[in-house]
Design an enzyme around this catalytic site. Structure first.
Site, PDB file in Angstrom:
ATOM      1  N   CYS A  32      41.508  40.759  44.637  1.00  0.00           N
ATOM      2  CA  CYS A  32      42.846  40.784  44.018  1.00  0.00           C
ATOM      3  C   CYS A  32      43.122  39.515  43.569  1.00  0.00           C
ATOM      4  O   CYS A  32      43.978  39.227  42.606  1.00  0.00           O
ATOM      5  CB  CYS A  32      43.881  40.917  45.360  1.00  0.00           C
ATOM      6  SG  CYS A  32      43.988  42.746  45.871  1.00  0.00           S
ATOM      7  N   SER A  33      42.683  38.368  44.268  1.00  0.00           N
ATOM      8  CA  SER A  33      42.927  36.937  43.807  1.00  0.00           C
ATOM      9  C   SER A  33      42.100  36.691  42.380  1.00  0.00           C
ATOM     10  O   SER A  33      42.491  36.281  41.592  1.00  0.00           O
ATOM     11  CB  SER A  33      42.184  35.948  44.737  1.00  0.00           C
ATOM     12  OG  SER A  33      42.203  34.664  44.611  1.00  0.00           O
TER      13      SER A  33
END
Length: 166
Positions: free
Chosen positions: A60-61
């Protein structure tokens, strides 16, 4: 509905699956300063909506940073990232990671975005990884529900769709 897994275990997505050609549902989420934000706030703009479970996880990052870095290449589109993270956590993550070219939005309050876009994972109350490109008339022009939540989306196709949208 899209068949989606989380760490190879099937999950149930709540809401209706969005398809190319659909009118993008309006939604209400929170900005990092706790202000309500809706799809209508981006009226007459192309939107690339990147959906992630939590910006505090690896994929996600990376996804959020990648779209932040690519945002300048998609001059005609406004990039939004939506997650279930609290706005305070998003703001902290945004500052630490120097993310300034996209809007990071929280669906934690009532999961309205998740339900309207068919990405709310019933078992986890997280959002399934997905990408939506919405043109300036709020018509959906690209959709990707990532089959395994822990995998990356197809960045090239999403960016190409955003660049092509009017």
């Amino acid at each position: 509905m899209a068949n989606v897994t989380f760490h190879e275990n099937p999950v149930t997505l709540l809401g209706s699956e969005i398809k190319v050609g659909d009118s993008a549902p309006n939604f209400s989420v929170l900005s990092n300063d706790l202000k309500e934000v809706t799809l209508n706030d981006y009226k007459d703009k192309v939107k690339l909506i990147s959906v992630v479970p939590s910006v505090d996880t690896g994929v996600c990052s990376e996804q959020t940073k990648r779209f932040n870095d690519e945002a300048s290449e998609v001059a005609n589109a406004h990039v939004l990232t939506v997650s279930m993270d609290l706005p305070f956590a998003q703001k902290r993550w945004r500052t630490v990671n120097k993310v300034e070219n996209l809007d990071l939005l929280s669906d934690h309050r009532n999961a309205e975005f998740g339900e309207k876009y068919g990405v709310l994972i019933q078992e986890l109350r997280l959002l399934a990884r997905s990408i939506f490109v919405v043109d300036s008339t709020n018509t959906v022009t690209y959709v990707e529900y990532v089959e395994e939540v822990s995998n990356h989306p197809d960045y090239a196709k999403a960016l190409e769709a955003a660049k092509a949208a009017k």
